[in-house]
Design an enzyme around this catalytic site. Structure first.
Site, PDB file in Angstrom:
ATOM      1  N   HIS A 101       9.468   1.569   6.606  1.00 25.24           N
ATOM      2  CA  HIS A 101      10.140   1.978   5.076  1.00 25.24           C
ATOM      3  C   HIS A 101      11.495   2.494   5.629  1.00 25.24           C
ATOM      4  O   HIS A 101      11.625   3.261   6.639  1.00 25.24           O
ATOM      5  CB  HIS A 101       9.167   2.997   4.754  1.00 25.24           C
ATOM      6  N   ASP A 107       2.821  -1.770   0.404  1.00 22.56           N
ATOM      7  CA  ASP A 107       2.400  -3.126   0.238  1.00 22.56           C
ATOM      8  C   ASP A 107       1.402  -3.796   1.023  1.00 22.56           C
ATOM      9  O   ASP A 107       0.947  -4.911   1.025  1.00 22.56           O
ATOM     10  CB  ASP A 107       3.757  -3.870   0.339  1.00 22.56           C
TER      11      ASP A 107
END
Ligand code: CMC
Length: 382
Positions: free
Chosen positions: A262, A319
């Site tokens: 991320h 996700d």
């Protein structure tokens, strides 16, 4: 000063706006919606309440909430032309492309399209949140070659999504789990899709145009498309026993493992932690494909955390575990990202409305490296 000193590649570390909607603390792995910790939201709230909170900046009182839900549910119906667009495109375009097209066409059915007052944009936001969900469910329904199912206004937002997708009222446990997933995906500050929503809106294009940009941006596998890509990887792994070999080979081949890493979180994404907890519960009573998927997901997570967590700051993101959860809910893989878009709609709308209060056109610079003052030759002399 050369180009490399001036350019913030990928806008990394650049602040683009002040906002009181969401705080992402990437160092400590914390996330807040309007000041409320995501763990409290996940435990106590509902997607509808999160929509109210994001749009209005406070939690609703009982009467306010009842009125809000009634107004939200009232906007569920899709114009028959929109159902027609979806039917035309099913089988020809991907669900995410169908969503982008059908959603964009919705602007033709809003008489307040060009009214850019905050009041009108609040009303349009309710239509957008309601209908993007109906469109996403309808795409899944028509993709499965079944008849379109009209929304049921007596159902909650998550119940209605599953009802429109499967043609029957869902078990409460599954609707509750979808409700949780939608809350966790509702907002995440200036991520790529929210930023592109703001860029489009900053030209004073309407809110449908802005959200259409958000949907387009969410599609990519580095952003919202990572959930479907992660599921495809789990399918390719095939069984928990194959996980180690697959991940080792993928990393040796410099492949990215979708659902990890991320830009802001350099620790475990708090949303992924919450989803992981539910996955473990599911694993205990699931069977068949879902049990296999949960086994692969948990094995891959253990390996990746050991190999890249502390050493490289690459941890699971929202996700990664979504795939097995959506599979458990009966949502097909190619509908994950449209469902993500339906969940993120309140975040996009809240940010757009907030940004318009102090609107400034986004217009960054490029560092030009080409030539100048070249001699123009007519075509016969080149
Ligand atoms: N698997 C393997 N290596 C990775 C991964 C990954 N998932 N993510 C980053 N890296 C490595 C990358 O190869 C690079 O290594 P090196 O320094 O040796 O070249 C280093 O980490 C830095 O990567 P980066 O791409 O420069 O960092 P970034 O901040 O731009 O990356 C990211 C953020 C999300 C694009 C990236 O982590 C990624 O591609 N992840 C996979 C896709 C994904 O899961 N996206 C969802 C993001 S969160 C939710 C959402 O937005 O939907």
């Amino acid at each position: 000063m050369d180009a490399d000193d001036k350019i913030a590649v990928g806008l990394e570390g650049v602040y683009v706006a002040k906002s009181s909607i969401c705080k992402v603390d990437g160092i400590n792995g914390k996330l807040y919606y309007r000041g409320y910790a995501i763990e409290d939201i996940a435990k106590n709230s509902s997607f509808e309440e999160v929509c109210y909170l994001l749009l209005n900046g406070k939690l609703p009182k009982l009467a306010e909430f009842e009125e809000f839900k009634k107004a939200l549910y009232a906007e569920r119906d899709l114009p028959e032309e929109i159902v027609g667009i979806i039917s035309e495109l099913v089988g020809k375009a991907s669900p995410m492309d169908i969503l982008r097209t059908a959603f964009s066409a919705l602007s033709g059915f809003d008489e307040k399209l060009n009214d850019n007052t905050e009041q009108a944009n609040m009303e349009k936001s309710l239509k957008i949140i309601s209908r993007i969900s109906s469109i996403s469910a309808a795409i899944g329904r028509l993709e499965s070659k079944a008849q379109y199912v009209k929304p049921d206004k007596s159902l909650s937002h998550s119940q209605n999504f599953l009802y429109m997708l499967n043609g029957k009222k869902p078990e409460q446990e599954k609707a509750d789990l979808l409700d949780l997933m939608m809350m966790l995906h509702a907002e995440h500050s200036s991520n790529a899709s929210t930023f592109s929503t703001l860029v489009t809106g900053s030209t004073l294009a309407d809110i449908y145009a802005a959200v259409t940009s958000g949907i387009s941006t969410l599609k990519g596998p580095l952003h919202g498309g990572a959930d479907e890509a992660a599921l495809k990887m789990m399918d390719a792994i095939g069984s928990p026993e194959n996980t180690e070999r697959y991940i080792d080979e993928a990393l040796a081949g410099k492949q990215r493992i979708m659902g990890f890493g991320h830009r802001v979180y350099k620790t475990y994404d708090p949303r992924a932690k919450i989803i992981r907890g539910h996955l473990i519960e599911i694993q205990e009573h699931a069977d068949g494909k879902v049990k296999n998927l949960t086994g692969i997901a948990l094995a891959a997570e253990k390996m990746m955390v050991e190999k890249l967590g502390e050493t490289k700051g690459i941890w699971p993101n929202v996700d990664f575990f979504s795939g097995p959860i959506y599979a458990y809910l009966g949502v097909p893989g190619n509908l994950f990202t449209p469902l993500f878009a339906a969940s993120r709609a309140p975040g996009w709308c809240a940010h757009m409305i907030e940004y318009w209060r102090n609107n400034k056109l986004f217009r960054p610079l490029e560092y030009y490296e080409g030539e100048i003052d070249k001699q123009y030759l007519s075509i016969d002399k080149r």
